[in-house]
Design a protein around this motif. Structure first.
Motif, PDB file in Angstrom:
ATOM      1  N   MET A   1       1.525  17.544 -12.287  1.00 22.67           N
ATOM      2  CA  MET A   1       1.395  18.948 -11.907  1.00 22.67           C
ATOM      3  C   MET A   1       2.528  19.786 -12.497  1.00 22.67           C
ATOM      4  N   LYS A   2       3.734  19.228 -12.519  1.00 21.53           N
ATOM      5  CA  LYS A   2       4.875  19.943 -13.081  1.00 21.53           C
ATOM      6  C   LYS A   2       4.688  20.144 -14.583  1.00 21.53           C
ATOM      7  N   THR A   3       4.247  19.109 -15.267  1.00 18.06           N
ATOM      8  CA  THR A   3       4.017  19.191 -16.713  1.00 18.06           C
ATOM      9  C   THR A   3       2.929  20.214 -17.027  1.00 18.06           C
ATOM     10  N   GLU A   4       1.848  20.181 -16.257  1.00 22.56           N
ATOM     11  CA  GLU A   4       0.760  21.133 -16.478  1.00 22.56           C
ATOM     12  C   GLU A   4       1.220  22.562 -16.203  1.00 22.56           C
ATOM     13  N   SER A   5       2.065  22.734 -15.216  1.00 24.69           N
ATOM     14  CA  SER A   5       2.560  24.067 -14.885  1.00 24.69           C
ATOM     15  C   SER A   5       3.405  24.622 -16.025  1.00 24.69           C
ATOM     16  N   ILE A   6       4.245  23.789 -16.600  1.00 22.82           N
ATOM     17  CA  ILE A   6       5.083  24.221 -17.726  1.00 22.82           C
ATOM     18  C   ILE A   6       4.207  24.600 -18.912  1.00 22.82           C
ATOM     19  N   ALA A   7       3.217  23.777 -19.199  1.00 29.69           N
ATOM     20  CA  ALA A   7       2.315  24.057 -20.324  1.00 29.69           C
ATOM     21  C   ALA A   7       1.517  25.338 -20.082  1.00 29.69           C
ATOM     22  N   ARG A   8       1.064  25.528 -18.854  1.00 30.39           N
ATOM     23  CA  ARG A   8       0.299  26.730 -18.510  1.00 30.39           C
ATOM     24  C   ARG A   8       1.179  27.972 -18.665  1.00 30.39           C
ATOM     25  N   HIS A   9       2.429  27.877 -18.286  1.00 34.46           N
ATOM     26  CA  HIS A   9       3.354  29.002 -18.429  1.00 34.46           C
ATOM     27  C   HIS A   9       3.560  29.346 -19.903  1.00 34.46           C
TER      28      HIS A   9
ATOM     29  N   ALA B   1       2.732  14.428  -8.882  1.00 37.33           N
ATOM     30  CA  ALA B   1       3.707  15.526  -8.871  1.00 37.33           C
ATOM     31  C   ALA B   1       4.243  15.774 -10.278  1.00 37.33           C
ATOM     32  N   ASP B   2       4.524  14.700 -11.024  1.00 39.03           N
ATOM     33  CA  ASP B   2       4.998  14.852 -12.403  1.00 39.03           C
ATOM     34  C   ASP B   2       3.939  15.515 -13.275  1.00 39.03           C
TER      35      ASP B   2
ATOM     36  N   HIS C   1       0.831  -1.208   0.000  1.00 34.62           N
ATOM     37  CA  HIS C   1       0.000   0.000   0.000  1.00 34.62           C
ATOM     38  C   HIS C   1       0.867   1.261   0.000  1.00 34.62           C
ATOM     39  N   ILE C   2       1.939   1.239   0.783  1.00 34.90           N
ATOM     40  CA  ILE C   2       2.840   2.399   0.827  1.00 34.90           C
ATOM     41  C   ILE C   2       3.485   2.614  -0.533  1.00 34.90           C
ATOM     42  N   LYS C   3       3.907   1.522  -1.173  1.00 33.85           N
ATOM     43  CA  LYS C   3       4.539   1.633  -2.494  1.00 33.85           C
ATOM     44  C   LYS C   3       3.550   2.177  -3.525  1.00 33.85           C
ATOM     45  N   GLN C   4       2.316   1.687  -3.491  1.00 30.39           N
ATOM     46  CA  GLN C   4       1.303   2.173  -4.428  1.00 30.39           C
ATOM     47  C   GLN C   4       1.013   3.656  -4.199  1.00 30.39           C
ATOM     48  N   ALA C   5       0.913   4.048  -2.946  1.00 24.23           N
ATOM     49  CA  ALA C   5       0.642   5.454  -2.636  1.00 24.23           C
ATOM     50  C   ALA C   5       1.807   6.336  -3.084  1.00 24.23           C
ATOM     51  N   THR C   6       3.027   5.853  -2.898  1.00 23.26           N
ATOM     52  CA  THR C   6       4.201   6.611  -3.325  1.00 23.26           C
ATOM     53  C   THR C   6       4.206   6.781  -4.837  1.00 23.26           C
ATOM     54  N   ASP C   7       3.882   5.723  -5.557  1.00 23.62           N
ATOM     55  CA  ASP C   7       3.821   5.803  -7.022  1.00 23.62           C
ATOM     56  C   ASP C   7       2.758   6.791  -7.481  1.00 23.62           C
ATOM     57  N   VAL C   8       1.604   6.752  -6.849  1.00 30.95           N
ATOM     58  CA  VAL C   8       0.523   7.676  -7.205  1.00 30.95           C
ATOM     59  C   VAL C   8       0.948   9.111  -6.927  1.00 30.95           C
ATOM     60  N   ASN C   9       1.576   9.340  -5.786  1.00 29.02           N
ATOM     61  CA  ASN C   9       2.022  10.691  -5.445  1.00 29.02           C
ATOM     62  C   ASN C   9       3.079  11.185  -6.427  1.00 29.02           C
ATOM     63  N   ARG C  10       3.982  10.306  -6.837  1.00 26.95           N
ATOM     64  CA  ARG C  10       5.020  10.683  -7.794  1.00 26.95           C
ATOM     65  C   ARG C  10       4.405  11.033  -9.149  1.00 26.95           C
TER      66      ARG C  10
END
Length: 66
Positions: free
Chosen positions: A29-37, A26-27, A14-23
């Protein structure tokens, strides 16, 4: 395999799955931020170029950049 080992394995999974989902989140959100900029830069450029009353091109060199 006893119950304690099963619980530990399940918890680790469960911890591994949650970590993967969080990663992934985050990726994304970063991609969307670059595109929005990039979109905002295009919007600013188009608004400045639309203004026919003032010639900004001679004062703003970044308007000629792609």
């Amino acid at each position: 395999m006893n119950e304690a080992d099963k619980k530990i394995r399940k918890r680790r999974r469960h911890i591994k799955q949650a970590t993967d989902v969080n990663r992934k989140h985050a990726d994304m959100m970063k991609t969307e931020s670059i595109a929005r900029h990039k979109r905002s830069r295009i919007q600013v450029r188009s608004e400045v170029l639309e203004n026919r009353q003032i010639d900004y091109k001679s004062h703003m060199k970044w308007l000629h950049e792609n």
